[in-house]
Motif scaffolding. Structure first.
Motif, short mmCIF file in Angstrom:
data_model
loop_
_atom_site.label_atom_id
_atom_site.label_comp_id
_atom_site.label_asym_id
_atom_site.label_seq_id
_atom_site.Cartn_x
_atom_site.Cartn_y
_atom_site.Cartn_z
N ASP A 158 0.82 -1.25 -0.13
CA ASP A 158 -0.30 -0.18 -0.01
C ASP A 158 0.75 1.32 -0.14
N LYS A 161 2.20 3.73 -3.36
CA LYS A 161 1.30 4.77 -3.82
C LYS A 161 1.13 5.89 -3.25
N TYR A 164 5.20 7.46 -4.29
CA TYR A 164 5.38 7.77 -5.62
C TYR A 164 5.37 9.23 -5.98
N LEU A 252 2.72 -0.44 -6.68
CA LEU A 252 2.31 0.74 -7.63
C LEU A 252 1.48 0.06 -8.71
N LYS A 255 -1.87 -0.59 -7.42
CA LYS A 255 -2.73 0.25 -6.70
C LYS A 255 -2.73 1.51 -7.82
N ASN A 256 -2.24 1.47 -8.77
CA ASN A 256 -2.22 2.90 -9.50
C ASN A 256 -2.38 2.50 -11.12
#
Length: 261
Positions: A158, A161, A164, A252, A255-256
């Motif tokens: 987690d 995110k 970054y 990343l 979650k993105n």
């Protein structure tokens, strides 16, 4: 050597437990040194007046040998990469936790900061500047009531995110903790229990927390970082990502919306 399943567990869960990572006699010898520095009497619990005493900077032989066993060096190579970590000759801070009804005042969920920012705050960034692993070295037997460190399983996935967008400057560990959402805080909890000589090798972004001691014997644990020799990389032309880097990329991408190639 870690089995493939253990490496995969590290990537997925954010930690791997290594039993008998260093000999119990080293733990016993190191604990005798630490007891003297607490100023407390191990045979007289009335001298255990504080919930936690922080000790640090130990490079005597028991500590130097404990962090340099062949089994641990092999695991460092597997998780961080050969030549990508700096050997240690000491162990860092020992938060010695005692049975005590008082709140120790340090039980909040957090990920360890790894470098000092220009403003003096302690920070983390997405390439985990200054830290390749968080390590938990048990120098006493630790059961469920003995203030074992609490681990939020998979929480390291987690954290990227939030780091970054902050770039190289990153976030302070307080700023990061303010981002924790229900997904992170409701993840399963694992307790860092085990016999003296057990080591937990943790992803640097793993969210964890201390807790009060409800047992009968003080808990002795070191929590040193493993320092990198080079920054972690999110883009490698040869694709030779370490498990630490793989987990950051996984976090990343999951979650993105797969922002990394």
């Amino acid at each position: 050597m870690l089995r493939e399943a253990e490496v995969n567990q590290f990537i997925r869960d954010g930690f791997v437990r290594i039993d008998h990572a260093f000999p119990r006699d080293l733990a016993d010898a190191g604990r005798a040194i630490l007891w003297k520095d607490t100023g407390c009497d191990p045979a007289d619990s009335t001298t255990w007046t504080q919930p936690v005493i922080r000790l640090g900077g130990y490079a005597q032989e028991p500590f130097r040998l404990a962090v340099n066993t062949p089994r641990l060096h092999e695991a460092f190579d597997q998780l961080v990469g050969k030549g990508r970590w700096e050997p240690r000759n000491s162990l860092g801070t020992f938060p010695v936790r005692f049975p005590n009804p008082d709140d120790p005042g340090d039980t909040g969920w957090h990920a360890e900061a790894s470098f000092a920012g220009d403003d003096g705050s302690w920070r983390l960034n997405v390439s985990s500047k200054g830290r390749a692993l968080l390590m938990l070295f048990l120098f006493s037997d630790v059961g469920p009531d003995d203030a074992p460190t609490r681990i939020l399983v998979g929480s390291h996935l987690d954290v990227p995110k939030w780091l970054y967008p902050a770039g190289e400057t990153g976030l302070s560990f307080i700023e990061l903790a303010q981002q924790f959402d229900d997904i992170t805080l409701n993840r399963p909890v694992e307790l860092a229990t085990g016999e003296a000589g057990t080591v937990y090798l943790c992803h640097p972004f793993l969210v964890h927390a201390a807790q009060p001691h409800h047992g009968s014997e003080p808990r002795f644990m070191a929590q040193p970082p493993l320092h990198p020799t080079e920054p972690l990389q999110l883009y490698r032309a040869d694709g030779a990502y370490s498990p630490v880097e793989q987990a950051i990329r996984m976090g990343l991408n999951e979650k993105n919306g797969r922002i990394l190639g």
